[in-house]
Scaffold this motif. Structure first.
Motif, PDB file in Angstrom:
ATOM      1  N   LYS A   1       0.821  -1.198   0.000  1.00  0.00           N
ATOM      2  CA  LYS A   1       0.000   0.000   0.000  1.00  0.00           C
ATOM      3  C   LYS A   1       0.862   1.258   0.000  1.00  0.00           C
TER       4      LYS A   1
ATOM      5  N   ASN B   1       2.176   1.950  -3.361  1.00  0.00           N
ATOM      6  CA  ASN B   1       1.205   2.685  -4.169  1.00  0.00           C
ATOM      7  C   ASN B   1       1.282   4.182  -3.878  1.00  0.00           C
TER       8      ASN B   1
ATOM      9  N   PHE C   1      -8.749  12.355  -7.632  1.00  0.00           N
ATOM     10  CA  PHE C   1      -9.491  11.184  -7.189  1.00  0.00           C
ATOM     11  C   PHE C   1     -10.925  11.223  -7.690  1.00  0.00           C
TER      12      PHE C   1
ATOM     13  N   GLU D   1      -5.765   7.707  -8.310  1.00  0.00           N
ATOM     14  CA  GLU D   1      -5.436   7.782  -6.888  1.00  0.00           C
ATOM     15  C   GLU D   1      -4.189   8.627  -6.703  1.00  0.00           C
TER      16      GLU D   1
ATOM     17  N   TYR E   1      -5.071  11.240  -1.627  1.00  0.00           N
ATOM     18  CA  TYR E   1      -5.946  10.086  -1.384  1.00  0.00           C
ATOM     19  C   TYR E   1      -5.216   9.029  -0.564  1.00  0.00           C
ATOM     20  N   TRP E   2      -3.986   8.705  -0.983  1.00  0.00           N
ATOM     21  CA  TRP E   2      -3.252   7.650  -0.270  1.00  0.00           C
ATOM     22  C   TRP E   2      -2.878   8.093   1.131  1.00  0.00           C
TER      23      TRP E   2
ATOM     24  N   ARG F   1      -4.564  10.032   3.069  1.00  0.00           N
ATOM     25  CA  ARG F   1      -5.762   9.909   3.890  1.00  0.00           C
ATOM     26  C   ARG F   1      -6.045   8.447   4.197  1.00  0.00           C
ATOM     27  N   GLU F   2      -5.900   7.618   3.162  1.00  0.00           N
ATOM     28  CA  GLU F   2      -6.183   6.193   3.310  1.00  0.00           C
ATOM     29  C   GLU F   2      -5.183   5.536   4.269  1.00  0.00           C
TER      30      GLU F   2
ATOM     31  N   GLY G   1      -3.195   7.026   6.477  1.00  0.00           N
ATOM     32  CA  GLY G   1      -3.144   7.637   7.791  1.00  0.00           C
ATOM     33  C   GLY G   1      -4.339   7.316   8.660  1.00  0.00           C
ATOM     34  N   GLY G   2      -5.448   6.910   8.049  1.00  0.00           N
ATOM     35  CA  GLY G   2      -6.656   6.596   8.800  1.00  0.00           C
ATOM     36  C   GLY G   2      -6.422   5.508   9.839  1.00  0.00           C
TER      37      GLY G   2
END
Lengths: 294, 242
Positions: free
Chosen positions: A25, A28, A217, A222, A226-227, A229-230, A232-233
């Motif tokens: 991930k 990416n 996005f 992507e 976007y990454w 946020r994804e 770090g969530g």
């Protein structure tokens, strides 16, 4: 990535971090930086080309062409980016598919619009439904480039339109006195001299363009935001080998550093370009360069 | 002439069938809503719906491809044909059924729940966060609470943590792991609420053939118990099954 990553729970902090930052991930995420840079590298000249065409059209003596140029500038500048991106991309995609549909499926007898649905024959899909994922990705990337070029082209057109008019009237009169035609005056006098007036506006646009990539996005590409946020969530241990709390702040901090560095680099380059363009110009900048040399 | 038309029709039919076989069905999901769908460490779509979707495609003998998209654009992109089905924890509601068609549900109506910092958070008159364009957001909008909408589920929970909202209202299955691992900083508030008609796959209204295919495949999974097994695997022993 590393051989010791099989059981992250047992790792020390440093090794855990090394494993965490090299998951697929995260790859990416790093890859998205490349996507953003490539997008900027293609979009900037494309938008400049759109802007140049728009500005030239707007100052054309042919009324329809001039109206088209001015209409392009006014409409695209007036519509909010996010609405434009949502509407235009779907419309562009459907337009392409419809055109292809007319060519490859002339025997099709069903309506294209059935209720809410947009239906073309399978072989008219762009890209084809059974093409591999990378084709879809590349397609949406170029749709993104095209959309960005149109939006930023309108702003660039406005800047260039103003810059063309800022070239001193005396220069044009001199050209006319030498017997240059309208076309020659445009290409030999206006175009070479307009850049110095356009550059402050264009450099502004470039800075805005750098920071507008999160819009990607919306277009299915992507991007780094976007990454960030994804990644770090909050991640709970049930769904990942690397659970952690809300780390979005750290990811956005990394993005902040990236954007600041990139902005700084752009500033340095743009300043140099400005220096080159000012050389010998009848502007305050050009005058002070001349005095410094003398 | 008649024969010619007949031949063309047959040709068109067989061509259509040929296409149906080697056509890839693209499944659109959000990839940000565990345990329904999320991106795993490798960056691939994973979760309950990944397993259900793959199983359905195997049973229906379809080649399927997973696509992630923004929740806000998930229905417009479906109807304009960028993918063929939505499988993204989408509850079946009458409003959505006006725009797209649904298969039968592959998940019974799930409980939604409020989560706040403490058990006595004010969910009736306070500020409640929910993801935009969800049934939960619709429910909060009709209640007395002030609705605070966010684009992603992650942000709704973060808004409770940082005090912007008094509570978040979302699918309970999404909230349970978060509350369990929060170490007491998050708590469920009040009673669960049952919303919607369960979760189904969304398809274009004209795509009746594909809908029937998936419908039949879901039915076989319900009949032989594999669906229940998957629900228990991803949502825990207490989850509602068929």
């Amino acid at each position: 990535m590393f051989s010791f990553c099989t059981d992250p729970d047992s790792l020390s902090d440093l090794a855990w971090m090394a494993c965490y930052l090299t998951t697929g991930k995260h790859m990416n995420f790093y890859y998205a930086f490349g996507t953003v840079l490539v997008l900027l590298a293609i979009t900037a000249p494309a938008a400049l080309a759109f802007g140049f065409a728009g500005a030239s059209a707007a100052r054309s003596r042919l009324l329809p062409l001039s109206l088209f140029g001015k209409g392009y500038i006014a409409i695209v500048r007036g519509v909010p980016d996010i609405a434009f991106f949502l509407f235009f991309v779907i419309a562009l995609d459907q337009g392409l598919e419809y055109a292809k549909h007319l060519i490859v499926c002339p025997d099709w007898d069903q309506p294209i619009r059935q209720g809410n649905d947009f239906i073309v024959c399978q072989s008219a899909k762009v890209p084809l439904g059974n093409s591999p994922q990378w084709v879809h990705k590349t397609y949406s990337f170029f749709v993104a480039v095209f959309t960005f070029a149109i939006v930023f082209g309108a702003f660039a057109a406005n800047v260039l339109f103003g810059a063309m008019r800022a070239v001193p009237r005396t220069q044009l009169e001199t050209a006319e006195a030498y017997g240059m035609t309208q076309r020659q005056t445009f290409w030999r006098i206006i175009v070479p001299q307009m850049w110095v007036y356009a550059l402050p506006g264009l450099s502004n646009l470039w800075m805005v363009l750098i920071k507008s990539t999160p819009l990607l996005f919306l277009l299915g590409v992507e991007d780094i935001v976007y990454w960030a946020r994804e990644l770090g969530g909050t991640k709970t241990a049930r769904f990942t080998d690397y659970p952690h709390g809300d780390w979005r702040m750290w990811y956005f901090l990394a993005l902040l550093v990236f954007y600041l560095a990139f902005t700084r680099l752009s500033e340095v380059v743009l300043n140099r370009v400005m220096g080159r363009l000012t050389l010998g110009q009848a502007t305050m900048g050009g005058e002070s360069q001349r005095k410094a040399q003398a | 002439m008649k024969k010619l038309i007949l031949t063309t029709a047959t040709l068109a039919l067989t061509a259509g069938m040929g296409l149906a076989q080697d056509q890839t069905v693209r499944l659109g999901t959000e990839g940000a809503y565990p345990p329904y769908n999320f991106l795993n460490d490798k960056g691939e779509v994973d979760g309950f719906e990944r397993e259900v979707g793959d199983e359905l495609c195997t049973r229906a003998e379809l080649t399927c491809e997973w696509v992630t998209t923004d929740w806000d654009g998930i229905i417009p992109n479906l109807v304009s044909g960028n993918y063929d089905a939505i499988i993204a924890g989408m509850s079946i509601t009458p409003e959505r059924a006006e725009v797209i068609s649904f298969t039968q549900n592959y998940m019974p109506p799930a409980a939604s729940a409020f989560v706040g910092l403490t058990e006595d958070a004010d969910v009736e008159n306070g500020v409640v966060a929910a993801q935009a364009s969800t049934i939960q957001a619709g429910y909060v909008a009709q209640s007395g609470a002030a609705l605070l909408e966010f684009a992603t589920p992650e942000e709704t929970v973060a808004s409770v943590r940082n005090g912007e909202a008094d509570a978040v209202f979302a699918d309970k299955d999404y909230l349970v792991p978060l509350v369990e691992e929060s170490g007491g900083s998050l708590a469920f508030v009040g009673e669960d609420v049952q919303l919607g008609g369960g979760i189904g796959m969304g398809l274009r209204q004209t795509d009746t053939e594909l809908r029937d295919t998936f419908d039949a495949a879901i039915q076989t999974m319900k009949d032989d118990g594999t669906l229940n097994a998957l629900i228990l695997k991803w949502f825990g022993e207490d989850a509602a099954t068929f």
